[in-house]
Motif scaffolding. Structure first.
Motif, PDB file in Angstrom:
ATOM      1  N   PHE A 267       0.830  -1.201   0.000  1.00 37.78           N
ATOM      2  CA  PHE A 267       0.000   0.000   0.000  1.00 37.78           C
ATOM      3  C   PHE A 267       0.869   1.256   0.000  1.00 37.78           C
ATOM      4  O   PHE A 267       0.632   2.192  -0.780  1.00 37.78           O
ATOM      5  N   LEU A 268       1.879   1.284   0.861  1.00 41.82           N
ATOM      6  CA  LEU A 268       2.766   2.445   0.936  1.00 41.82           C
ATOM      7  C   LEU A 268       3.585   2.602  -0.343  1.00 41.82           C
ATOM      8  O   LEU A 268       3.794   3.718  -0.835  1.00 41.82           O
ATOM      9  N   LEU A 269       4.049   1.479  -0.897  1.00 36.71           N
ATOM     10  CA  LEU A 269       4.841   1.533  -2.124  1.00 36.71           C
ATOM     11  C   LEU A 269       4.016   2.033  -3.309  1.00 36.71           C
ATOM     12  O   LEU A 269       4.537   2.752  -4.168  1.00 36.71           O
ATOM     13  N   LEU A 270       2.743   1.673  -3.352  1.00 32.76           N
ATOM     14  CA  LEU A 270       1.889   2.162  -4.433  1.00 32.76           C
ATOM     15  C   LEU A 270       1.777   3.677  -4.393  1.00 32.76           C
ATOM     16  O   LEU A 270       1.654   4.331  -5.432  1.00 32.76           O
ATOM     17  N   GLY A 271       1.836   4.242  -3.187  1.00 31.26           N
ATOM     18  CA  GLY A 271       1.858   5.696  -3.076  1.00 31.26           C
ATOM     19  C   GLY A 271       3.081   6.292  -3.740  1.00 31.26           C
ATOM     20  O   GLY A 271       3.005   7.304  -4.438  1.00 31.26           O
ATOM     21  N   ASN A 272       4.232   5.646  -3.549  1.00 29.24           N
ATOM     22  CA  ASN A 272       5.457   6.115  -4.198  1.00 29.24           C
ATOM     23  C   ASN A 272       5.387   5.974  -5.710  1.00 29.24           C
ATOM     24  O   ASN A 272       5.843   6.854  -6.450  1.00 29.24           O
ATOM     25  N   VAL A 273       4.809   4.872  -6.175  1.00 35.29           N
ATOM     26  CA  VAL A 273       4.670   4.657  -7.619  1.00 35.29           C
ATOM     27  C   VAL A 273       3.796   5.750  -8.236  1.00 35.29           C
ATOM     28  O   VAL A 273       4.133   6.342  -9.269  1.00 35.29           O
ATOM     29  N   GLY A 274       2.661   6.031  -7.601  1.00 36.43           N
ATOM     30  CA  GLY A 274       1.782   7.082  -8.100  1.00 36.43           C
ATOM     31  C   GLY A 274       2.455   8.442  -8.106  1.00 36.43           C
ATOM     32  O   GLY A 274       2.312   9.215  -9.060  1.00 36.43           O
ATOM     33  N   PHE A 275       3.201   8.736  -7.046  1.00 33.86           N
ATOM     34  CA  PHE A 275       3.904  10.014  -6.954  1.00 33.86           C
ATOM     35  C   PHE A 275       4.910  10.151  -8.094  1.00 33.86           C
ATOM     36  O   PHE A 275       5.021  11.215  -8.716  1.00 33.86           O
ATOM     37  N   ILE A 276       5.651   9.086  -8.379  1.00 36.31           N
ATOM     38  CA  ILE A 276       6.629   9.118  -9.468  1.00 36.31           C
ATOM     39  C   ILE A 276       5.933   9.366 -10.804  1.00 36.31           C
ATOM     40  O   ILE A 276       6.396  10.163 -11.635  1.00 36.31           O
ATOM     41  N   LEU A 277       4.796   8.701 -11.031  1.00 44.65           N
ATOM     42  CA  LEU A 277       4.047   8.911 -12.276  1.00 44.65           C
ATOM     43  C   LEU A 277       3.627  10.371 -12.411  1.00 44.65           C
ATOM     44  O   LEU A 277       3.736  10.971 -13.489  1.00 44.65           O
ATOM     45  N   GLY A 278       3.148  10.954 -11.311  1.00 44.33           N
ATOM     46  CA  GLY A 278       2.750  12.357 -11.344  1.00 44.33           C
ATOM     47  C   GLY A 278       3.922  13.278 -11.629  1.00 44.33           C
ATOM     48  O   GLY A 278       3.816  14.219 -12.422  1.00 44.33           O
ATOM     49  N   ALA A 279       5.061  13.019 -10.986  1.00 44.03           N
ATOM     50  CA  ALA A 279       6.244  13.854 -11.199  1.00 44.03           C
ATOM     51  C   ALA A 279       6.735  13.760 -12.637  1.00 44.03           C
ATOM     52  O   ALA A 279       7.095  14.768 -13.254  1.00 44.03           O
ATOM     53  N   VAL A 280       6.751  12.546 -13.195  1.00 37.62           N
ATOM     54  CA  VAL A 280       7.222  12.344 -14.570  1.00 37.62           C
ATOM     55  C   VAL A 280       6.315  13.059 -15.569  1.00 37.62           C
ATOM     56  O   VAL A 280       6.784  13.651 -16.549  1.00 37.62           O
ATOM     57  N   CYS A 281       5.011  13.034 -15.321  1.00 34.28           N
ATOM     58  CA  CYS A 281       4.047  13.611 -16.266  1.00 34.28           C
ATOM     59  C   CYS A 281       3.813  15.104 -16.061  1.00 34.28           C
ATOM     60  O   CYS A 281       3.074  15.723 -16.839  1.00 34.28           O
ATOM     61  N   SER A 282       4.415  15.695 -15.027  1.00 33.24           N
ATOM     62  CA  SER A 282       4.132  17.098 -14.719  1.00 33.24           C
ATOM     63  C   SER A 282       4.565  18.041 -15.837  1.00 33.24           C
ATOM     64  O   SER A 282       3.913  19.064 -16.086  1.00 33.24           O
ATOM     65  N   ARG A 283       5.637  17.706 -16.538  1.00 33.26           N
ATOM     66  CA  ARG A 283       6.100  18.559 -17.642  1.00 33.26           C
ATOM     67  C   ARG A 283       5.034  18.646 -18.727  1.00 33.26           C
ATOM     68  O   ARG A 283       4.792  19.716 -19.302  1.00 33.26           O
ATOM     69  N   PHE A 284       4.360  17.515 -19.009  1.00 30.93           N
ATOM     70  CA  PHE A 284       3.305  17.507 -20.026  1.00 30.93           C
ATOM     71  C   PHE A 284       2.085  18.278 -19.532  1.00 30.93           C
ATOM     72  O   PHE A 284       1.408  18.946 -20.320  1.00 30.93           O
ATOM     73  N   LEU A 285       1.813  18.190 -18.240  1.00 30.48           N
ATOM     74  CA  LEU A 285       0.700  18.940 -17.664  1.00 30.48           C
ATOM     75  C   LEU A 285       0.945  20.444 -17.779  1.00 30.48           C
ATOM     76  O   LEU A 285       0.035  21.209 -18.097  1.00 30.48           O
ATOM     77  N   VAL A 286       2.190  20.875 -17.552  1.00 29.05           N
ATOM     78  CA  VAL A 286       2.535  22.297 -17.665  1.00 29.05           C
ATOM     79  C   VAL A 286       2.353  22.779 -19.098  1.00 29.05           C
ATOM     80  O   VAL A 286       1.813  23.857 -19.351  1.00 29.05           O
ATOM     81  N   ARG A 287       2.816  21.973 -20.065  1.00 28.05           N
ATOM     82  CA  ARG A 287       2.663  22.360 -21.472  1.00 28.05           C
ATOM     83  C   ARG A 287       1.205  22.467 -21.873  1.00 28.05           C
ATOM     84  O   ARG A 287       0.825  23.315 -22.690  1.00 28.05           O
ATOM     85  N   ALA A 288       0.361  21.614 -21.300  1.00 28.13           N
ATOM     86  CA  ALA A 288      -1.053  21.603 -21.683  1.00 28.13           C
ATOM     87  C   ALA A 288      -1.866  22.676 -20.976  1.00 28.13           C
ATOM     88  O   ALA A 288      -2.760  23.288 -21.573  1.00 28.13           O
ATOM     89  N   ALA A 289      -1.548  22.934 -19.693  1.00 31.09           N
ATOM     90  CA  ALA A 289      -2.412  23.803 -18.897  1.00 31.09           C
ATOM     91  C   ALA A 289      -1.691  24.935 -18.182  1.00 31.09           C
ATOM     92  O   ALA A 289      -2.350  25.838 -17.657  1.00 31.09           O
ATOM     93  N   GLY A 290      -0.357  24.911 -18.144  1.00 31.37           N
ATOM     94  CA  GLY A 290       0.387  25.893 -17.362  1.00 31.37           C
ATOM     95  C   GLY A 290       0.526  25.435 -15.919  1.00 31.37           C
ATOM     96  O   GLY A 290      -0.212  24.566 -15.448  1.00 31.37           O
ATOM     97  N   LYS A 291       1.478  26.043 -15.211  1.00 35.69           N
ATOM     98  CA  LYS A 291       1.765  25.585 -13.841  1.00 35.69           C
ATOM     99  C   LYS A 291       0.605  25.864 -12.890  1.00 35.69           C
ATOM    100  O   LYS A 291       0.259  25.021 -12.065  1.00 35.69           O
ATOM    101  N   LYS A 292       0.008  27.053 -12.975  1.00 38.27           N
ATOM    102  CA  LYS A 292      -1.083  27.401 -12.060  1.00 38.27           C
ATOM    103  C   LYS A 292      -2.265  26.445 -12.212  1.00 38.27           C
ATOM    104  O   LYS A 292      -2.727  25.849 -11.218  1.00 38.27           O
ATOM    105  N   ASN A 293      -2.770  26.277 -13.420  1.00 36.57           N
ATOM    106  CA  ASN A 293      -3.912  25.390 -13.639  1.00 36.57           C
ATOM    107  C   ASN A 293      -3.554  23.939 -13.349  1.00 36.57           C
ATOM    108  O   ASN A 293      -4.388  23.164 -12.868  1.00 36.57           O
ATOM    109  N   GLY A 294      -2.297  23.575 -13.626  1.00 36.52           N
ATOM    110  CA  GLY A 294      -1.846  22.227 -13.304  1.00 36.52           C
ATOM    111  C   GLY A 294      -1.886  21.961 -11.812  1.00 36.52           C
ATOM    112  O   GLY A 294      -2.271  20.876 -11.362  1.00 36.52           O
TER     113      GLY A 294
END
Length: 448
Positions: A267-294
């Motif tokens: 359960f705890l490790l899945l939290g780390n996996v999800g966090f890593i996925l979010g961090a990796v995809c954040s650059r694409f989120l910024v390009r799509a919506a900007g940092k504030k909206n992201g």
């Protein structure tokens, strides 16, 4: 200013080191103090609240000292070299159970925990500020912080995945010995990783040589920066509810979901996996919506997933696992974009007021988070006691439901409020581009 992948990885490994300590405190310190060390949840909450007030003073002092440090290694990098060994040593002392009477143990806990936070401040504030002087490119900053958050979660992944098995292996039935030996092993890694960060990074943005300001002037400039004030408030609220939730996750797994040690680790490790996925995809989120909206989207995701978990029955633990991943993806977006936006507020301060105080900006931000940690830790401790939690016992229905509330509806409400708060943040992508270009022109003119 482009940064090589090698330097981004080297920088990120510094947060791997930080998170070996941070994740241990987030996930296990409450359980360690109540069920291993042997002090009450209310006493732990009081100690956390005092520690954060103490941190509020040391954070500002550390940032001011770092801003005024001048060495051949720069302003911020030297602290990685100087403070890594003391941090590792006091972490082991914090997770050492002395053979004292109850009063002596409580005093020992207060001293070691507060000294630990002092050394954590002394190394983590300069480390965080380092990202603000490595590059002025907004996308590069997002990328740099993506590497940071991914590698930070590698540290969290190691802690959450290995802590309980290592405690069991080293302790052989003695949890106190197990925690001591495990943190000693983590401490060795902390030293090695910070030395790698020190040797692979470079400071490129420097204040004007003639810039000389007092701490009072720095703070005055800081509190004129309304964009930073919003980030300060958001950081404090975020950490309040993150700590409430994270500090009670082990209890939630043990006493509500009724999971065994192996499933708690997953359960705890899945939290780390999800966090890593979010961090990796954040650059694409910024390009799509900007940092504030992201960042607003990240908090909505965290609020909805935490709130939905309230309606999951203990028998449907698979759904609880899935919501943990979704919540942590939002957490990965949040952490990555938050620190990139803090660097933007430092740029705004230099652009608007012609004074660059990166150390103060980052230390004051860290102060807000530590205030949140104190409030969250105290609230978790007091509420656990209020709900009737008893360490190592079968919990009452009221205590079990209280633990569920601390992991679901209470943090969900907090994250939803922060999403609304961010609507007032004004540093758009276009304004950040204008600021970066103007500052680059100023620096070029100054150097010539």
């Amino acid at each position: 200013m482009r940064i090589s992948i090698k330097e981004k990885i080297g920088f990120g490994l510094g947060d791997t080191a930080s998170n070996l300590v941070w994740a241990t405190l987030m996930s296990f310190i409450m359980y360690y103090y109540t069920d291993v060390f042997g002090i009450t949840a209310a006493a732990v909450g009081t100690m956390f609240l005092f520690a954060r007030a103490f941190d509020g003073v040391t954070d500002f002092i550390t940032g001011a000292i770092a801003d005024r440090t001048n060495t051949r290694w720069g302003k911020f990098r030297p602290y990685l070299l100087w403070m890594c060994l003391p941090l590792a040593g006091v972490t082991v002392l914090t997770f050492t159970v002395p053979d004292f009477d109850p009063t002596g143990k409580l005093i020992y806990a207060w001293v070691t925990y507060n000294v630990l936070m002092l050394f954590y401040t002394a190394i983590n504030i300069p480390y965080s500020a380092l990202s603000g002087v490595m590059t002025d490119d907004p996308l590069e900053r997002t990328s740099l912080n993506s590497y940071r958050m991914v590698l930070a979660q590698c540290g969290g992944f190691l802690v959450n995945g290995a802590m309980l098995p290592l405690v069991k292996y080293f302790g052989k039935g003695n949890e106190a010995l197990g925690f001591q030996m495990t943190t000693a092993l983590f401490g060795l890694l902390v030293v090695c990783l910070f030395l790698v960060t020190f040797s692979t990074t470079k400071e490129r943005i420097h204040p004007h040589k003639e810039q000389k300001t007092s701490l009072k002037e720095d703070l005055s400039t800081l509190f004129k920066n309304r964009h930073w004030i919003i980030m300060f408030a958001a950081g404090m609220l975020d950490l309040t509810f993150i700590i409430i939730r994270a500090g009670c996750l082990v209890y939630y797994c043990m006493y509500y979901l009724n999971l065994d040690e192996g499933r708690i680790t997953i359960f705890l490790l899945l939290g780390n996996v999800g966090f890593i996925l979010g961090a990796v995809c954040s650059r694409f989120l910024v390009r799509a919506a900007g940092k504030k909206n992201g960042l607003i989207f990240a908090h909505i995701l965290m609020a909805v997933s935490a709130g939905a978990a309230y309606f999951v029955s203990p028998s449907a633990f698979g759904l609880a696992f899935a919501l943990q991943v979704i919540h942590s993806i939002g957490g990965g977006f949040n952490a990555t974009l938050y620190w990139a936006m803090i660097a933007d507020t430092a740029d705004f301060s230099e652009w608007k007021f012609k004074v660059r105080t990166t150390g103060i900006v980052f230390s004051a931000t860290t102060c807000s988070q530590k205030i949140g940690m104190g409030i969250g830790g105290a609230a978790a401790g007091f509420l656990l006691s209020g709900f009737g939690y008893v360490a190592g016992a079968v919990q009452t229905t009221e205590a079990s439901h209280g633990i569920l509330m601390l992991v679901t509806l209470i943090p969900a409400a907090g994250f939803a409020f922060v999403a609304i708060l961010f609507r007032g943040y004004g540093l758009t992508e276009s304004l950040c581009t204008t600021i970066r270009e103007d500052l680059a022109s100023r620096r070029q003119l100054s150097s010539s």
